[in-house]
Design a protein around this motif. Structure first.
Motif, PDB file in Angstrom:
ATOM      1  N   ASP A 138     -64.346-129.908 -34.934  1.00 49.28           N
ATOM      2  CA  ASP A 138     -64.841-129.909 -33.567  1.00 49.28           C
ATOM      3  C   ASP A 138     -66.311-129.519 -33.484  1.00 49.28           C
ATOM      4  O   ASP A 138     -66.830-129.222 -32.404  1.00 49.28           O
ATOM      5  N   GLY A 139     -66.990-129.503 -34.638  1.00 48.03           N
ATOM      6  CA  GLY A 139     -68.428-129.238 -34.646  1.00 48.03           C
ATOM      7  C   GLY A 139     -68.790-127.783 -34.472  1.00 48.03           C
ATOM      8  O   GLY A 139     -69.833-127.474 -33.895  1.00 48.03           O
ATOM      9  N   LYS A 140     -67.960-126.882 -34.977  1.00 44.39           N
ATOM     10  CA  LYS A 140     -68.232-125.457 -34.794  1.00 44.39           C
ATOM     11  C   LYS A 140     -68.007-124.690 -36.097  1.00 44.39           C
ATOM     12  O   LYS A 140     -67.262-125.112 -36.967  1.00 44.39           O
ATOM     13  N   PHE A 141     -68.670-123.551 -36.169  1.00 46.00           N
ATOM     14  CA  PHE A 141     -68.312-122.522 -37.138  1.00 46.00           C
ATOM     15  C   PHE A 141     -67.520-121.469 -36.383  1.00 46.00           C
ATOM     16  O   PHE A 141     -67.956-120.999 -35.336  1.00 46.00           O
ATOM     17  N   ARG A 142     -66.368-121.081 -36.893  1.00 48.72           N
ATOM     18  CA  ARG A 142     -65.633-119.962 -36.299  1.00 48.72           C
ATOM     19  C   ARG A 142     -65.279-118.984 -37.412  1.00 48.72           C
ATOM     20  O   ARG A 142     -64.726-119.373 -38.430  1.00 48.72           O
ATOM     21  N   PHE A 143     -65.650-117.737 -37.166  1.00 48.83           N
ATOM     22  CA  PHE A 143     -65.365-116.689 -38.136  1.00 48.83           C
ATOM     23  C   PHE A 143     -64.586-115.577 -37.449  1.00 48.83           C
ATOM     24  O   PHE A 143     -64.881-115.208 -36.319  1.00 48.83           O
ATOM     25  N   ARG A 144     -63.598-115.067 -38.142  1.00 49.00           N
ATOM     26  CA  ARG A 144     -62.869-113.886 -37.661  1.00 49.00           C
ATOM     27  C   ARG A 144     -62.772-112.887 -38.805  1.00 49.00           C
ATOM     28  O   ARG A 144     -62.004-113.078 -39.731  1.00 49.00           O
ATOM     29  N   ASP A 145     -63.609-111.872 -38.729  1.00 50.64           N
ATOM     30  CA  ASP A 145     -63.690-110.868 -39.793  1.00 50.64           C
ATOM     31  C   ASP A 145     -63.828-111.564 -41.147  1.00 50.64           C
ATOM     32  O   ASP A 145     -63.170-111.210 -42.120  1.00 50.64           O
ATOM     33  N   THR A 146     -64.683-112.571 -41.164  1.00 52.47           N
ATOM     34  CA  THR A 146     -64.882-113.400 -42.358  1.00 52.47           C
ATOM     35  C   THR A 146     -65.987-112.814 -43.217  1.00 52.47           C
ATOM     36  O   THR A 146     -67.064-112.485 -42.708  1.00 52.47           O
ATOM     37  N   ASN A 147     -65.741-112.668 -44.511  1.00 44.46           N
ATOM     38  CA  ASN A 147     -66.770-112.067 -45.358  1.00 44.46           C
ATOM     39  C   ASN A 147     -67.965-112.999 -45.491  1.00 44.46           C
ATOM     40  O   ASN A 147     -67.865-114.217 -45.346  1.00 44.46           O
ATOM     41  N   ILE A 148     -69.101-112.385 -45.793  1.00 45.46           N
ATOM     42  CA  ILE A 148     -70.359-113.122 -45.776  1.00 45.46           C
ATOM     43  C   ILE A 148     -70.393-114.205 -46.849  1.00 45.46           C
ATOM     44  O   ILE A 148     -70.997-115.274 -46.652  1.00 45.46           O
ATOM     45  N   GLN A 149     -69.694-113.993 -47.962  1.00 37.66           N
ATOM     46  CA  GLN A 149     -69.694-115.028 -48.996  1.00 37.66           C
ATOM     47  C   GLN A 149     -68.998-116.300 -48.510  1.00 37.66           C
ATOM     48  O   GLN A 149     -69.475-117.416 -48.769  1.00 37.66           O
ATOM     49  N   THR A 150     -67.878-116.139 -47.812  1.00 40.69           N
ATOM     50  CA  THR A 150     -67.181-117.308 -47.272  1.00 40.69           C
ATOM     51  C   THR A 150     -68.049-118.018 -46.244  1.00 40.69           C
ATOM     52  O   THR A 150     -68.128-119.258 -46.210  1.00 40.69           O
ATOM     53  N   ILE A 151     -68.706-117.239 -45.380  1.00 40.17           N
ATOM     54  CA  ILE A 151     -69.595-117.835 -44.380  1.00 40.17           C
ATOM     55  C   ILE A 151     -70.710-118.628 -45.055  1.00 40.17           C
ATOM     56  O   ILE A 151     -71.005-119.770 -44.682  1.00 40.17           O
ATOM     57  N   MET A 152     -71.311-118.030 -46.080  1.00 40.04           N
ATOM     58  CA  MET A 152     -72.461-118.685 -46.709  1.00 40.04           C
ATOM     59  C   MET A 152     -72.052-119.905 -47.518  1.00 40.04           C
ATOM     60  O   MET A 152     -72.856-120.825 -47.715  1.00 40.04           O
ATOM     61  N   ARG A 153     -70.802-119.948 -48.018  1.00 40.17           N
ATOM     62  CA  ARG A 153     -70.366-121.187 -48.682  1.00 40.17           C
ATOM     63  C   ARG A 153     -70.312-122.332 -47.666  1.00 40.17           C
ATOM     64  O   ARG A 153     -70.664-123.480 -47.987  1.00 40.17           O
ATOM     65  N   GLN A 154     -69.850-122.033 -46.462  1.00 35.48           N
ATOM     66  CA  GLN A 154     -69.836-123.075 -45.428  1.00 35.48           C
ATOM     67  C   GLN A 154     -71.259-123.477 -45.050  1.00 35.48           C
ATOM     68  O   GLN A 154     -71.554-124.652 -44.838  1.00 35.48           O
ATOM     69  N   VAL A 155     -72.127-122.468 -44.931  1.00 35.52           N
ATOM     70  CA  VAL A 155     -73.534-122.748 -44.611  1.00 35.52           C
ATOM     71  C   VAL A 155     -74.156-123.625 -45.688  1.00 35.52           C
ATOM     72  O   VAL A 155     -74.863-124.597 -45.398  1.00 35.52           O
ATOM     73  N   ALA A 156     -73.894-123.305 -46.954  1.00 33.52           N
ATOM     74  CA  ALA A 156     -74.487-124.066 -48.064  1.00 33.52           C
ATOM     75  C   ALA A 156     -74.064-125.526 -48.018  1.00 33.52           C
ATOM     76  O   ALA A 156     -74.869-126.434 -48.241  1.00 33.52           O
ATOM     77  N   ARG A 157     -72.779-125.762 -47.721  1.00 28.05           N
ATOM     78  CA  ARG A 157     -72.296-127.153 -47.703  1.00 28.05           C
ATOM     79  C   ARG A 157     -72.840-127.918 -46.507  1.00 28.05           C
ATOM     80  O   ARG A 157     -73.177-129.098 -46.625  1.00 28.05           O
ATOM     81  N   TRP A 158     -72.905-127.258 -45.346  1.00 24.56           N
ATOM     82  CA  TRP A 158     -73.290-127.982 -44.137  1.00 24.56           C
ATOM     83  C   TRP A 158     -74.793-128.203 -44.044  1.00 24.56           C
ATOM     84  O   TRP A 158     -75.249-129.226 -43.552  1.00 24.56           O
ATOM     85  N   TYR A 159     -75.566-127.226 -44.507  1.00 25.26           N
ATOM     86  CA  TYR A 159     -77.029-127.347 -44.425  1.00 25.26           C
ATOM     87  C   TYR A 159     -77.650-127.798 -45.751  1.00 25.26           C
ATOM     88  O   TYR A 159     -78.868-127.924 -45.838  1.00 25.26           O
ATOM     89  N   ASP A 160     -76.810-128.002 -46.762  1.00 23.55           N
ATOM     90  CA  ASP A 160     -77.283-128.439 -48.074  1.00 23.55           C
ATOM     91  C   ASP A 160     -78.371-127.505 -48.596  1.00 23.55           C
ATOM     92  O   ASP A 160     -79.495-127.921 -48.879  1.00 23.55           O
ATOM     93  N   VAL A 161     -78.006-126.237 -48.689  1.00 27.58           N
ATOM     94  CA  VAL A 161     -78.952-125.239 -49.190  1.00 27.58           C
ATOM     95  C   VAL A 161     -78.289-124.466 -50.333  1.00 27.58           C
ATOM     96  O   VAL A 161     -77.075-124.508 -50.513  1.00 27.58           O
ATOM     97  N   GLU A 162     -79.115-123.767 -51.087  1.00 24.90           N
ATOM     98  CA  GLU A 162     -78.621-122.857 -52.117  1.00 24.90           C
ATOM     99  C   GLU A 162     -78.603-121.444 -51.535  1.00 24.90           C
ATOM    100  O   GLU A 162     -79.435-121.104 -50.686  1.00 24.90           O
TER     101      GLU A 162
END
Length: 389
Positions: A313-337
């Motif tokens: 649905d075009g969103k990031f949703r986090f619920r007490d999500t650790n930063i490593q999991t968040i950043m893996r999603q960020v890396a894939r979506w924004y194509d960054v290291e």
């Protein structure tokens, strides 16, 4: 906590003069959810004092947030920018965004991440035909793309569709793969719909003529399978011959990234059967089944459907999500290291934000917790816990 005390803490937070103890009290109070209406009212009132049209309502809240986030901090009152980023994210854009994960508030100066042109992903993918030829899929390559076996392929820039002609030509196999920073949709020859997340792929036949409908995926895909009792639908996971998903119903999500701890199937509606070697488990709607690479069992648990399906649905949703999991999603979506500096093991966040945001805007909202800082250099994001400074 009294209402007066909560308002006082909110004011101190917005003015960036809240103490560590007071911040802990504020976070604890907000986490209960008991003060939601009060917090929303406070932010709405604060926003109305900002230089935005006085007649705006909640339907315009997201546009207002975008305006605030894209406005340079120096144009806002001291302390207001971070409060706006954090609290409007909590109460307006997300409706549920609140910032968690403060370990130890610090008086060290938080330097906003330097704006960088790291833009969100787009609708793009690559179609590989049976003969190995490749066709880019995006808005520039739309219309009829050709024929494979008895299927005519058409692309509208956002999705690919296979239409069968009814002939009995041999079935061929095609592959659609999204890069990091890409997503795509396709409609299979049986009418089933598939959404591909970034860095994902699906291999499928151009027609389903056998006793079953079999596809193979990698990465993450959401399915809406067309009902056909006489021809069961089955999903294989690339590189995991021990794991299959037998579809008995309609809508489900499979997350099978190799850098995640487990392969997780989340059922939205209908029923699916997850098979891992000789073990099987039938899922009911609202549950998920996880299989890790080092465990010979299927773990079934109540699913967080909002979080599991947010990407579609075009969103990031986090619920007490650790930063490593968040950043893996960020890396894939924004194509960054992504790299880390210091111990980030106990940093966790909750919130909801659009995947249309540029990466620096998302990072600024996370930084508003005052518990983490990001540095962007070229195409690499460095995550730094504030207490490591």
């Amino acid at each position: 906590m009294t209402t007066a005390t909560l308002k006082e803490l909110l004011d101190k937070f917005k003015q960036d003069r809240i103490s560590a103890e007071e911040l802990e009290l504020l976070q604890a109070a907000v986490a209960t959810g008991a003060y939601r209406e009060l917090v929303e009212a406070d932010i709405l009132e604060a926003l109305r004092q900002a230089p935005v049209p006085s007649e705006w309502d909640r339907t315009e809240a997201e546009a207002v947030l975008q305006h605030i986030l894209q406005t340079p901090p120096r144009r806002l009152r001291k302390g207001w920018y971070w409060a706006a980023a954090a609290l409007t994210g909590a109460c307006l854009l997300a409706g549920d965004w609140w910032l968690q994960g403060h370990k130890t508030p610090t008086t060290a100066q938080v330097v906003p991440a330097k704006p960088h042109a790291i833009t969100p992903g787009t609708n793009r993918a690559m179609l590989t035909l049976a003969d190995g030829s490749r066709i880019p899929l995006d808005s520039l390559h739309s219309g009829a793309l050709g024929q494979q076996g008895n299927a005519i392929i058409s692309n509208n820039g956002q999705g690919l569709t296979y239409h069968t002609t009814g002939s009995t030509e041999a079935v061929l196999y095609n592959t659609v793969a999204t890069p990091r920073g890409g997503q795509y949709q396709l409609t299979l020859a049986d009418g089933s719909k598939v959404w591909l997340n970034a860095a994902s792929s699906i291999r499928f036949p151009t027609a389903f003529n056998g006793n079953e409908r079999l596809v193979e995926i990698s990465g993450e895909a959401y399915f809406q399978v067309a009902p056909k009792a006489s021809q069961p639908f089955r999903v294989n996971i690339a590189g995991r011959p021990d794991l299959q998903v037998h579809v008995l119903g309609t809508s489900f999500n499979v997350m099978a990234y190799t850098d995640e701890k487990a392969i997780t199937t989340t059922l939205e509606s209908g029923a699916v059967q997850v098979q891992h070697n000789a073990r099987t488990q039938v899922l009911q709607p609202g549950y998920n089944a996880s299989v890790s690479s080092n465990a010979d069992q299927i773990t079934v648990a109540k699913a967080d459907l909002d979080q599991a399906l947010a990407w579609k649905d075009g969103k990031f949703r986090f619920r007490d999500t650790n930063i490593q999991t968040i950043m893996r999603q960020v890396a894939r979506w924004y194509d960054v290291e992504v790299q880390y500096q210091g111990d980030v093991s106990n940093l966790a966040f909750s919130g909801l934000i659009s995947r249309r945001q540029n990466a620096p805007e998302l990072l600024r909202i996370l930084e508003a917790t005052h518990s983490v800082r990001f540095e962007i250099a070229n195409n690499t994001i460095t995550v730094i816990p504030v207490n490591a400074l």
